[in-house]
Structures are given as C-alpha cells and as structure tokens.
Design a protein around this motif. Sequence first.
Motif, PDB file in Angstrom:
ATOM      1  N   TYR A  20       0.839  -1.207   0.000  1.00 33.28           N
ATOM      2  CA  TYR A  20       0.000   0.000   0.000  1.00 33.28           C
ATOM      3  C   TYR A  20       0.871   1.252   0.000  1.00 33.28           C
ATOM      4  CZ  TYR A  20      -2.636   3.915   1.870  1.00 33.28           C
ATOM      5  OH  TYR A  20      -3.165   5.173   2.069  1.00 33.28           O
ATOM      6  N   PHE A  21       1.859   1.299   0.896  1.00 35.05           N
ATOM      7  CA  PHE A  21       2.694   2.495   0.987  1.00 35.05           C
ATOM      8  C   PHE A  21       3.514   2.724  -0.284  1.00 35.05           C
ATOM      9  CE2 PHE A  21       1.976   2.116   5.648  1.00 35.05           C
ATOM     10  CZ  PHE A  21       1.453   3.393   5.837  1.00 35.05           C
ATOM     11  N   GLU A  22       3.998   1.643  -0.857  1.00 32.22           N
ATOM     12  CA  GLU A  22       4.735   1.788  -2.119  1.00 32.22           C
ATOM     13  C   GLU A  22       3.820   2.309  -3.235  1.00 32.22           C
ATOM     14  OE1 GLU A  22       6.466  -2.168  -2.436  1.00 32.22           O
ATOM     15  OE2 GLU A  22       8.451  -1.337  -2.002  1.00 32.22           O
ATOM     16  N   ALA A  23       2.581   1.846  -3.220  1.00 33.57           N
ATOM     17  CA  ALA A  23       1.615   2.252  -4.259  1.00 33.57           C
ATOM     18  C   ALA A  23       1.278   3.740  -4.176  1.00 33.57           C
ATOM     19  CB  ALA A  23       0.338   1.418  -4.141  1.00 33.57           C
ATOM     20  N   ILE A  24       1.364   4.325  -2.965  1.00 32.66           N
ATOM     21  CA  ILE A  24       1.046   5.761  -2.837  1.00 32.66           C
ATOM     22  C   ILE A  24       2.327   6.609  -2.799  1.00 32.66           C
ATOM     23  CG2 ILE A  24      -1.185   5.350  -1.713  1.00 32.66           C
ATOM     24  CD1 ILE A  24       0.167   6.221   0.963  1.00 32.66           C
ATOM     25  N   GLY A  25       3.453   5.962  -3.145  1.00 31.92           N
ATOM     26  CA  GLY A  25       4.705   6.699  -3.257  1.00 31.92           C
ATOM     27  C   GLY A  25       5.410   6.976  -1.941  1.00 31.92           C
ATOM     28  N   GLU A  26       5.093   6.191  -0.924  1.00 29.89           N
ATOM     29  CA  GLU A  26       5.742   6.352   0.385  1.00 29.89           C
ATOM     30  C   GLU A  26       6.836   5.305   0.561  1.00 29.89           C
ATOM     31  OE1 GLU A  26       5.484   8.427   2.978  1.00 29.89           O
ATOM     32  OE2 GLU A  26       3.856   9.692   2.220  1.00 29.89           O
ATOM     33  N   LYS A  27       7.745   5.583   1.480  1.00 30.91           N
ATOM     34  CA  LYS A  27       8.814   4.630   1.775  1.00 30.91           C
ATOM     35  C   LYS A  27       8.234   3.377   2.447  1.00 30.91           C
ATOM     36  CE  LYS A  27      12.317   7.305   0.580  1.00 30.91           C
ATOM     37  NZ  LYS A  27      13.125   7.006  -0.619  1.00 30.91           N
ATOM     38  N   LYS A  28       8.882   2.253   2.173  1.00 38.25           N
ATOM     39  CA  LYS A  28       8.431   0.953   2.680  1.00 38.25           C
ATOM     40  C   LYS A  28       8.437   0.898   4.221  1.00 38.25           C
ATOM     41  CE  LYS A  28       9.411  -3.879   1.434  1.00 38.25           C
ATOM     42  NZ  LYS A  28      10.367  -4.737   0.709  1.00 38.25           N
ATOM     43  N   PHE A  29       9.370   1.621   4.849  1.00 29.16           N
ATOM     44  CA  PHE A  29       9.501   1.541   6.312  1.00 29.16           C
ATOM     45  C   PHE A  29       8.273   2.087   7.046  1.00 29.16           C
ATOM     46  CE2 PHE A  29      11.113   5.854   5.692  1.00 29.16           C
ATOM     47  CZ  PHE A  29      10.596   6.538   6.785  1.00 29.16           C
ATOM     48  N   ARG A  30       7.443   2.874   6.323  1.00 28.46           N
ATOM     49  CA  ARG A  30       6.212   3.381   6.950  1.00 28.46           C
ATOM     50  C   ARG A  30       5.314   2.225   7.418  1.00 28.46           C
ATOM     51  NH1 ARG A  30       7.413   8.282   8.471  1.00 28.46           N
ATOM     52  NH2 ARG A  30       7.910   9.719   6.758  1.00 28.46           N
ATOM     53  N   ALA A  31       5.365   1.123   6.679  1.00 29.08           N
ATOM     54  CA  ALA A  31       4.549  -0.038   7.044  1.00 29.08           C
ATOM     55  C   ALA A  31       4.926  -0.551   8.432  1.00 29.08           C
ATOM     56  CB  ALA A  31       4.717  -1.141   6.007  1.00 29.08           C
ATOM     57  N   LYS A  32       6.225  -0.592   8.712  1.00 29.92           N
ATOM     58  CA  LYS A  32       6.687  -1.065  10.028  1.00 29.92           C
ATOM     59  C   LYS A  32       6.246  -0.111  11.146  1.00 29.92           C
ATOM     60  CE  LYS A  32      10.749  -3.100  12.245  1.00 29.92           C
ATOM     61  NZ  LYS A  32      10.755  -2.376  13.513  1.00 29.92           N
ATOM     62  N   GLN A  33       6.293   1.184  10.843  1.00 26.26           N
ATOM     63  CA  GLN A  33       5.848   2.166  11.836  1.00 26.26           C
ATOM     64  C   GLN A  33       4.372   1.958  12.187  1.00 26.26           C
ATOM     65  OE1 GLN A  33       7.008   5.794   9.695  1.00 26.26           O
ATOM     66  NE2 GLN A  33       8.458   6.257  11.350  1.00 26.26           N
ATOM     67  N   VAL A  34       3.563   1.805  11.137  1.00 26.42           N
ATOM     68  CA  VAL A  34       2.117   1.613  11.351  1.00 26.42           C
ATOM     69  C   VAL A  34       1.862   0.287  12.065  1.00 26.42           C
ATOM     70  CG1 VAL A  34      -0.103   1.257  10.181  1.00 26.42           C
ATOM     71  CG2 VAL A  34       1.442   3.080   9.416  1.00 26.42           C
ATOM     72  N   TRP A  35       2.579  -0.745  11.637  1.00 23.84           N
ATOM     73  CA  TRP A  35       2.428  -2.072  12.252  1.00 23.84           C
ATOM     74  C   TRP A  35       2.694  -2.011  13.756  1.00 23.84           C
ATOM     75  CZ3 TRP A  35       0.470  -6.371  10.056  1.00 23.84           C
ATOM     76  CH2 TRP A  35       0.685  -7.606  10.677  1.00 23.84           C
ATOM     77  N   GLU A  36       3.723  -1.289  14.147  1.00 25.42           N
ATOM     78  CA  GLU A  36       4.041  -1.141  15.576  1.00 25.42           C
ATOM     79  C   GLU A  36       2.926  -0.425  16.323  1.00 25.42           C
ATOM     80  OE1 GLU A  36       7.843   0.776  15.730  1.00 25.42           O
ATOM     81  OE2 GLU A  36       8.953  -1.094  15.368  1.00 25.42           O
ATOM     82  N   TRP A  37       2.361   0.603  15.692  1.00 28.85           N
ATOM     83  CA  TRP A  37       1.241   1.300  16.321  1.00 28.85           C
ATOM     84  C   TRP A  37       0.035   0.373  16.496  1.00 28.85           C
ATOM     85  CZ3 TRP A  37       1.411   5.381  19.116  1.00 28.85           C
ATOM     86  CH2 TRP A  37       2.352   6.396  18.877  1.00 28.85           C
TER      87      TRP A  37
END
Length: 348
Positions: A20-37
């Motif tokens: 999802y994050f890659e599809a909207i042009g965001e860095k992949k590491f955002r997924a880990k941040q959200v996952w932790e939340w």
Amino acid sequence: MVKTASKNIRHLSITELEQYFEAIGEKKFRAKQVWEWLWQKGAQSFADMSNLSKDLRQKLGDNFFLPAITMDATQYSEDGTIKTRFKTHEGHLCEGVLIPTDSRNTACVSSQIGCSLSCRFCATGYIERKRNLDFDEIYDEVVLLNKESEKIYGKKLSNIVFMGMGEPLLNYKNVLKAIERITAEDGLAMSPRRITVSTAGVAKMIKQLGDDQVRFKLALSLHAANDTKRNEIMPINETNNLKAIVDALNHFYKQTKNEITLEYILFNNFNDSKKDADELIKIYRQVPADLVNIIEYNPIDFAKFEKPSEERMSEFMSYLEKNKVNARLRHSRGKDIDAACGQLANKG
C-alpha cells in the motif's frame, strides 16, 4: 460522493501494508511504523500515530478504518478484581476481567458478544449472541486489560484465560488468530503456555485444535459427569456427549501433549453427591487431565441453582483427594461486581 473506507487496516499483513505504501509513493519503512502502532503501541485511531505526518494519517483514514474496542465502564471489587465493559465500534458490549493475585495477573477475555449455548447456570447464556468478536477486537481486550494491570498493579499480565463471554471454539479462526498475535514477537510476545482456552465441549473443534498443533492449554467446562445431568444444564451436550468429548480430549492430548484442566461447578443437591464424585473420578481417569478445578457456584438472577454449604464442598473435595484426583477448590473473585465465573452479563 464521499468515499467510505471499508477495509480494516488490522486485517492487512505487513506485506500488504508495504505494498500500500509503495503504491502511494511512500517509503516501505512506513509499514513497520504503522504495524508497531497497531500491534505493539495499542493505537486506537490513526490520530494516535504521532510519528506519521498529518497528511499521511489523513490518507490512512480515507482508505482504511480502525475499529478498536474501547473501555465503556469499569468496576472495582473489594478483592482487587477489576471488571471492564468494552464497547465495539458499532456499540455492542462485552466484558473482560482482570484477576490479580500475589503470583500472577490474569486477564479473562470474551470471544463473542453474548453466547448461543444457553448453559442454564451462566448469565451470559441468557444473552442473545449478537456476533463473534474479530481477532483484533479480542487482542484489544488483552491490550486494555494489560494497561489496567500496569496502571493499578504496576505489572504486566502474566496469564490469559478465554473464559469470558461466549464459546471460543465457535469463533475458532478469530480466537486462534488473536492468540497468534498475542504470542507473536511483533505482538505482545506472551508465551502460549500462559494462555488457556475454555470450552463447553465442542468435540469436533477440540480435535481440530489437536490437528492444528496449538501450544496453549485447554480447559473443559464439565460441570456434570453423566449425560442426563449435563443435558439438563448444558444443551450442547445433546450433540456433544461425554463419550465424544472424552475421545476429542484424548485426541487433543495425543497431538499436542498440552495441559488439560476439567472445570466443575458445584451446585447444591444437583452434582455434589458421592455418586456425582464417583462419576467425575471416572471421567478424570479417562482423560489425561492435569487438574480438576472445583468451582463454587455464583448465583445469578435467572437460575434456580444454589451454592452448597462449605461442609458439603469440603466433603466432596476430600473424597476426590482420597481417590487420588488432583483437585483444587477455586473460590471465585469479583462476586460483588458480578465479575465471577458465570456472572458476566453486561450489567456494568
């Protein structure tokens, strides 16, 4: 036209989040941040995710929803037990209980909103089952009770029992998925050996637990050791009789070697005679059970049952011990706030 987010973000895998994050042009590491939340920091909304930009939180809110369970009411017992009434995103209610002792803090969690089994002695059995709880909602119960444990008692939960509202094995996939998240290193990292799932006796699903090689403990709510009496108080026994349950428990143990406990509530002049004890001993010897929990009955408004005298309970216990049954008399906690065994009914 306003777009309504329809995908529960906690139903995505980490890989799907990365995509999802890659599809909207965001860095992949955002997924880990959200996952932790979502799974470690207990975020109840996208607004909680403080290390994400406001714009990114807005995008998440536009594309997903986060239907976290919230605390609706809390009651405190004189004995230290805490009962919490939870509210789902659409307003349904269920309950969980924090039971503290010197050696452990246990969370008793619900798996369904209401119950379909209609056990005659249980307050939840008189409430219509609205729906199953999703795995992330069960997870929320544990997170919120853990926060209570840390806030009030200064220590984390040590144990979890699925003995609240509902029949866990009739919500099989969600219960197992919740336990997977609770025990995951990127979840609550709790040992499965500290988790007990209690069932009224869904034989087919007990066998399935064995086939799925689960690692948690199992408790059977027995409460009567012959089919006639069990049919009377637990209608599920009509389709899951004691022979079927004994066979299923043996299959479960053969596959997993996990601990099995038998739970047996004593009802005055119903299942507390020497003959009843003999029937219980017979079941105990057919099943690889580690322990029989003898539980004092907690009266509820709807049922005719009464608790036996202390003397009668003591005689029952002595007879079991004399016959080499590993039995323990469990005095219920939280009776003054309707938080004890069989009392959960959203009275709050």
